[in-house]
Scaffold this active site. Structure first.
Site, PDB file in Angstrom:
ATOM      1  N   ARG A  28       8.681 -37.398  -5.568  1.00  0.00           N
ATOM      2  CA  ARG A  28       7.284 -36.981  -5.872  1.00  0.00           C
ATOM      3  C   ARG A  28       6.967 -35.613  -5.254  1.00  0.00           C
ATOM      4  NH1 ARG A  28       8.481 -40.967  -8.351  1.00  0.00           N
ATOM      5  NH2 ARG A  28       7.305 -42.909  -8.493  1.00  0.00           N
TER       6      ARG A  28
ATOM      7  N   SER B 255      -1.057 -44.281  -8.492  1.00  0.00           N
ATOM      8  CA  SER B 255      -0.737 -44.516  -7.079  1.00  0.00           C
ATOM      9  C   SER B 255      -1.410 -43.444  -6.241  1.00  0.00           C
ATOM     10  CB  SER B 255       0.769 -44.445  -6.835  1.00  0.00           C
ATOM     11  OG  SER B 255       1.430 -45.310  -7.707  1.00  0.00           O
TER      12      SER B 255
ATOM     13  N   GLU C 155      -0.454 -39.108  -2.467  1.00  0.00           N
ATOM     14  CA  GLU C 155       0.276 -38.516  -3.603  1.00  0.00           C
ATOM     15  C   GLU C 155      -0.687 -37.685  -4.449  1.00  0.00           C
ATOM     16  OE1 GLU C 155       3.018 -41.101  -5.933  1.00  0.00           O
ATOM     17  OE2 GLU C 155       1.954 -40.335  -7.681  1.00  0.00           O
TER      18      GLU C 155
HETATM   19  P1  FAD Z   1      -3.497 -32.872 -13.151  1.00  0.00           P
HETATM   20  O1  FAD Z   1      -4.078 -34.076 -12.495  1.00  0.00           O
HETATM   21  O2  FAD Z   1      -4.338 -32.119 -14.088  1.00  0.00           O
HETATM   22  O3  FAD Z   1      -2.936 -31.886 -12.029  1.00  0.00           O
HETATM   23  C1  FAD Z   1      -2.134 -32.374 -10.975  1.00  0.00           C
HETATM   24  C2  FAD Z   1      -1.757 -31.189 -10.080  1.00  0.00           C
HETATM   25  O4  FAD Z   1      -0.915 -30.282 -10.785  1.00  0.00           O
HETATM   26  C3  FAD Z   1      -2.982 -30.351  -9.654  1.00  0.00           C
HETATM   27  O5  FAD Z   1      -2.717 -29.872  -8.358  1.00  0.00           O
HETATM   28  C4  FAD Z   1      -2.997 -29.210 -10.659  1.00  0.00           C
HETATM   29  O6  FAD Z   1      -3.609 -28.046 -10.130  1.00  0.00           O
HETATM   30  C5  FAD Z   1      -1.522 -28.985 -10.921  1.00  0.00           C
HETATM   31  N1  FAD Z   1      -1.191 -28.543 -12.291  1.00  0.00           N
HETATM   32  C6  FAD Z   1      -1.526 -29.167 -13.437  1.00  0.00           C
HETATM   33  N2  FAD Z   1      -0.983 -28.525 -14.491  1.00  0.00           N
HETATM   34  C7  FAD Z   1      -0.317 -27.450 -13.991  1.00  0.00           C
HETATM   35  C8  FAD Z   1       0.436 -26.390 -14.573  1.00  0.00           C
HETATM   36  N3  FAD Z   1       0.622 -26.285 -15.889  1.00  0.00           N
HETATM   37  N4  FAD Z   1       0.968 -25.458 -13.739  1.00  0.00           N
HETATM   38  C9  FAD Z   1       0.799 -25.522 -12.407  1.00  0.00           C
HETATM   39  N5  FAD Z   1       0.079 -26.503 -11.807  1.00  0.00           N
HETATM   40  C10 FAD Z   1      -0.448 -27.455 -12.580  1.00  0.00           C
HETATM   41  N6  FAD Z   1       2.776 -40.376 -11.765  1.00  0.00           N
HETATM   42  C11 FAD Z   1       4.099 -40.659 -11.682  1.00  0.00           C
HETATM   43  O7  FAD Z   1       4.888 -39.830 -11.183  1.00  0.00           O
HETATM   44  N7  FAD Z   1       4.595 -41.837 -12.143  1.00  0.00           N
HETATM   45  C12 FAD Z   1       3.819 -42.787 -12.711  1.00  0.00           C
HETATM   46  O8  FAD Z   1       4.305 -43.821 -13.143  1.00  0.00           O
HETATM   47  C13 FAD Z   1       2.411 -42.526 -12.794  1.00  0.00           C
HETATM   48  N8  FAD Z   1       1.573 -43.451 -13.312  1.00  0.00           N
HETATM   49  C14 FAD Z   1       0.227 -43.192 -13.354  1.00  0.00           C
HETATM   50  C15 FAD Z   1      -0.620 -44.170 -13.879  1.00  0.00           C
HETATM   51  C16 FAD Z   1      -1.996 -43.935 -13.980  1.00  0.00           C
HETATM   52  C17 FAD Z   1      -2.892 -45.009 -14.554  1.00  0.00           C
HETATM   53  C18 FAD Z   1      -2.518 -42.695 -13.563  1.00  0.00           C
HETATM   54  C19 FAD Z   1      -3.979 -42.405 -13.707  1.00  0.00           C
HETATM   55  C20 FAD Z   1      -1.682 -41.729 -13.022  1.00  0.00           C
HETATM   56  C21 FAD Z   1      -0.300 -41.974 -12.904  1.00  0.00           C
HETATM   57  N9  FAD Z   1       0.581 -41.019 -12.356  1.00  0.00           N
HETATM   58  C22 FAD Z   1       1.931 -41.275 -12.300  1.00  0.00           C
HETATM   59  C23 FAD Z   1       0.077 -39.744 -11.835  1.00  0.00           C
HETATM   60  C24 FAD Z   1      -0.076 -38.663 -12.939  1.00  0.00           C
HETATM   61  O9  FAD Z   1      -0.117 -39.248 -14.196  1.00  0.00           O
HETATM   62  C25 FAD Z   1       1.062 -37.637 -12.917  1.00  0.00           C
HETATM   63  O10 FAD Z   1       1.159 -37.047 -11.649  1.00  0.00           O
HETATM   64  C26 FAD Z   1       0.885 -36.554 -13.969  1.00  0.00           C
HETATM   65  O11 FAD Z   1       2.036 -35.742 -14.027  1.00  0.00           O
HETATM   66  C27 FAD Z   1      -0.339 -35.665 -13.712  1.00  0.00           C
HETATM   67  O12 FAD Z   1      -0.525 -34.848 -14.847  1.00  0.00           O
HETATM   68  P2  FAD Z   1      -1.905 -34.152 -15.167  1.00  0.00           P
HETATM   69  O13 FAD Z   1      -1.669 -33.232 -16.321  1.00  0.00           O
HETATM   70  O14 FAD Z   1      -2.966 -35.137 -15.335  1.00  0.00           O
HETATM   71  O15 FAD Z   1      -2.115 -33.290 -13.853  1.00  0.00           O
HETATM   72  P1  NAP Z   2       6.661 -52.418  -8.579  1.00  0.00           P
HETATM   73  O1  NAP Z   2       7.618 -52.699  -9.682  1.00  0.00           O
HETATM   74  O2  NAP Z   2       5.654 -53.444  -8.208  1.00  0.00           O
HETATM   75  O3  NAP Z   2       7.473 -51.989  -7.275  1.00  0.00           O
HETATM   76  C1  NAP Z   2       6.799 -51.616  -6.066  1.00  0.00           C
HETATM   77  C2  NAP Z   2       7.483 -50.410  -5.479  1.00  0.00           C
HETATM   78  O4  NAP Z   2       8.807 -50.746  -5.131  1.00  0.00           O
HETATM   79  C3  NAP Z   2       7.541 -49.284  -6.464  1.00  0.00           C
HETATM   80  O5  NAP Z   2       6.643 -48.312  -6.040  1.00  0.00           O
HETATM   81  C4  NAP Z   2       8.981 -48.814  -6.486  1.00  0.00           C
HETATM   82  O6  NAP Z   2       9.159 -47.508  -5.966  1.00  0.00           O
HETATM   83  C5  NAP Z   2       9.706 -49.759  -5.575  1.00  0.00           C
HETATM   84  N1  NAP Z   2      10.821 -50.401  -6.342  1.00  0.00           N
HETATM   85  C6  NAP Z   2      10.739 -51.482  -7.147  1.00  0.00           C
HETATM   86  N2  NAP Z   2      11.973 -51.791  -7.625  1.00  0.00           N
HETATM   87  C7  NAP Z   2      12.815 -50.885  -7.111  1.00  0.00           C
HETATM   88  C8  NAP Z   2      14.215 -50.665  -7.240  1.00  0.00           C
HETATM   89  N3  NAP Z   2      14.981 -51.466  -7.976  1.00  0.00           N
HETATM   90  N4  NAP Z   2      14.750 -49.603  -6.606  1.00  0.00           N
HETATM   91  C9  NAP Z   2      13.998 -48.778  -5.867  1.00  0.00           C
HETATM   92  N5  NAP Z   2      12.656 -48.933  -5.714  1.00  0.00           N
HETATM   93  C10 NAP Z   2      12.079 -49.987  -6.315  1.00  0.00           C
HETATM   94  O7  NAP Z   2       5.880 -51.058  -8.893  1.00  0.00           O
HETATM   95  P2  NAP Z   2       4.685 -50.772  -9.871  1.00  0.00           P
HETATM   96  O8  NAP Z   2       3.518 -50.394  -9.081  1.00  0.00           O
HETATM   97  O9  NAP Z   2       4.565 -51.849 -10.909  1.00  0.00           O
HETATM   98  O10 NAP Z   2       5.216 -49.439 -10.573  1.00  0.00           O
HETATM   99  C11 NAP Z   2       6.329 -49.479 -11.436  1.00  0.00           C
HETATM  100  C12 NAP Z   2       6.903 -48.080 -11.564  1.00  0.00           C
HETATM  101  O11 NAP Z   2       5.919 -47.189 -12.112  1.00  0.00           O
HETATM  102  C13 NAP Z   2       7.316 -47.472 -10.226  1.00  0.00           C
HETATM  103  O12 NAP Z   2       8.475 -46.709 -10.416  1.00  0.00           O
HETATM  104  C14 NAP Z   2       6.155 -46.597  -9.855  1.00  0.00           C
HETATM  105  O13 NAP Z   2       6.540 -45.467  -9.102  1.00  0.00           O
HETATM  106  C15 NAP Z   2       5.618 -46.154 -11.212  1.00  0.00           C
HETATM  107  N6  NAP Z   2       4.176 -45.925 -11.125  1.00  0.00           N
HETATM  108  C16 NAP Z   2       3.757 -44.789 -10.520  1.00  0.00           C
HETATM  109  C17 NAP Z   2       2.409 -44.503 -10.430  1.00  0.00           C
HETATM  110  C18 NAP Z   2       1.944 -43.207  -9.833  1.00  0.00           C
HETATM  111  O14 NAP Z   2       0.782 -42.863  -9.964  1.00  0.00           O
HETATM  112  N7  NAP Z   2       2.799 -42.470  -9.191  1.00  0.00           N
HETATM  113  C19 NAP Z   2       1.474 -45.392 -10.924  1.00  0.00           C
HETATM  114  C20 NAP Z   2       1.944 -46.569 -11.497  1.00  0.00           C
HETATM  115  C21 NAP Z   2       3.299 -46.828 -11.603  1.00  0.00           C
HETATM  116  P3  NAP Z   2       8.983 -46.156  -6.831  1.00  0.00           P
HETATM  117  O15 NAP Z   2       7.528 -45.928  -6.917  1.00  0.00           O
HETATM  118  O16 NAP Z   2       9.681 -45.155  -5.962  1.00  0.00           O
HETATM  119  O17 NAP Z   2       9.645 -46.325  -8.140  1.00  0.00           O
END
Ligand code: FAD
Ligand code: NAP
Length: 344
Positions: free
Chosen positions: A171, A245, A340
């Protein structure tokens, strides 16, 4: 020419409520929507805007707005998906930064470009994906990343970044650290496989495929399984404001994990290089936050890691809740949670 573009593109006093998935009320003094690199360069070079503080906005799904933006919001709307090359095993797919990430995933699946199906339904735009090296279900952007183009804010120059240049981590990327606020990503090129090599070992994917009656899944079916799981667990921001998250999963030395395991035998831990990744959601849940409502905000009942806006929360209120959670996890486990979400 610059003046006419200036007039056309700049809006004043724009509510950011529809542009952030927390649904927070914040105001932007100015907003420019840019649909191409030349338009972006005009905005960056404009003398009237030079002194304004700048905030780059994608889909607003990873930000917490704790105040108004007393400056210029640049909303990246650069469009377009194209195959720019291929090798015997790969397609090189370039996408504009303003393309919705999930639409890119769906486009790739429909055309048989494999590798990002596990990243289905992640909100936000392509341009923000490298910012935190988005990841889910065992796949990260870096696994399929080829290169990106970004415009330097100070000069307006376009630069190309390789995967090594981006310094991707868990991340993390150089754009969140050393180059924070210096570049606007304008396009991202992915290296996707011609041969599907599905990865179903993570989380509940296999279980979900079984429930769907599928034993040899296609990339489309893996995507559907991921979509089903996500829809069953995560609050839809259109219904309940959130930014996914809120905290990163902390990575700790193995000795710390062993110490915690002796005290909490059920604590989940996953190998992360030479260290151990803990599940932040589990730690938060153990501290009693899961499902807890605090004023207009709280930790979600199905996933403690997700903080939500019950309707009238302010960014400050959500930030303060996150402070309390960080403190209580530290007091209980001696582990520091890092946010995050990008706090503004
Ligand atoms: P924004 O929120 O608009 O911006 C995020 C940051 O990036 C800000 O600092 C902004 O200034 C900067 N930025 C945006 N665009 C640019 C650009 N073109 N150039 C330079 N800087 C920029 N993330 C995960 O990694 N995995 C997941 O599974 C995941 N699940 C999610 C589930 C939900 C329900 C939600 C709401 C979010 C989730 N996220 C997840 C977080 C999010 O979706 C990601 O981080 C996504 O990439 C953000 O994109 P955005 O366009 O909305 O960015
Ligand atoms: P989950 O399956 O309930 O698991 C909980 C956590 O354990 C996750 O965050 C994941 O880490 C870790 N995990 C589970 N299985 C794993 C494996 N086999 N090896 C290594 N790490 C493992 O998680 P969840 O909340 O439902 O999310 C599912 C996936 O979607 C995850 O990968 C999560 O990162 C992603 N997600 C991200 C966001 C976001 O905003 N960043 C939001 C929703 C879901 P990791 O997070 O490192 O994968």
């Amino acid at each position: 020419m610059a003046a006419s573009i200036f007039v056309k593109m700049i809006e004043q006093n724009v509510s950011l409520k529809p542009y952030n998935t927390f649904g927070l009320n914040a105001q932007a003094k100015l907003m420019a929507r840019v649909g191409s690199v030349p338009e972006l360069q005009v905005v960056l070079a404009d003398g009237n805007l030079k002194r304004e503080e700048r905030f780059i906005l994608g889909g607003g799904s990873n930000i917490l707005l704790t105040r108004d933006v007393d400056g210029l919001v640049i909303k990246n709307e650069i469009d377009g998906i194209e195959v720019i090359g291929e090798s015997p095993e790969h397609y090189f797919v370039r996408s504009g930064a303003g393309v919705v990430w999930h639409e890119l995933v769906m486009h790739c699946i429909a055309n048989g470009y494999a590798g990002i199906e596990n990243l289905s339904l992640i909100p936000g735009n392509v341009g923000a994906a490298p910012m935190q090296n988005i990841g889910a279900y065992g796949v990260e952007l870096k696994d399929v990343f080829h290169s990106l183009e970004a415009v330097e804010m100070a000069s307006g120059n376009v630069e190309t970044f390789s995967s090594a240049d981006c310094q991707f981590g868990y991340r993390e990327s150089v754009f969140k650290r050393k180059l924070k606020g210096q570049f606007i990503i304008s396009s991202v090129t992915l290296k996707l496989s011609k041969t599907p090599n599905v990865n179903t070992s993570y989380g509940a994917i296999e279980q979900e495929l079984e429930a769907m009656g599928i034993s040899s899944p296609t990339i489309k079916e893996v995507s559907q399984a991921v979509i089903n799981i996500r829809q069953s667990k995560l609050p839809d921001p259109k219904v309940l404001g959130n930014s996914g998250s809120f905290f990163k999963n902390p990575v700790v030395p193995n000795s710390k994990f062993e110490e915690l395991k002796a005290k909490y035998p059920n604590i989940p831990g996953y190998p992360a290089g030479a260290e151990t990744k803990l599940a932040a959601g589990w730690l938060i849940e153990q501290c009693g936050w899961k499902g807890k409502v605090v004023g207009n905000t709280g930790s979600h009942s199905k996933q403690a890691l997700v903080l939500v806006n019950y309707g009238n929360a302010t960014g400050v209120e959500i930030f303060e809740l996150s402070e309390q959670i960080i403190r209580s996890v530290y007091d209980t486990f001696g582990v520091h949670l890092e946010r995050e979400v990008n706090v503004y």
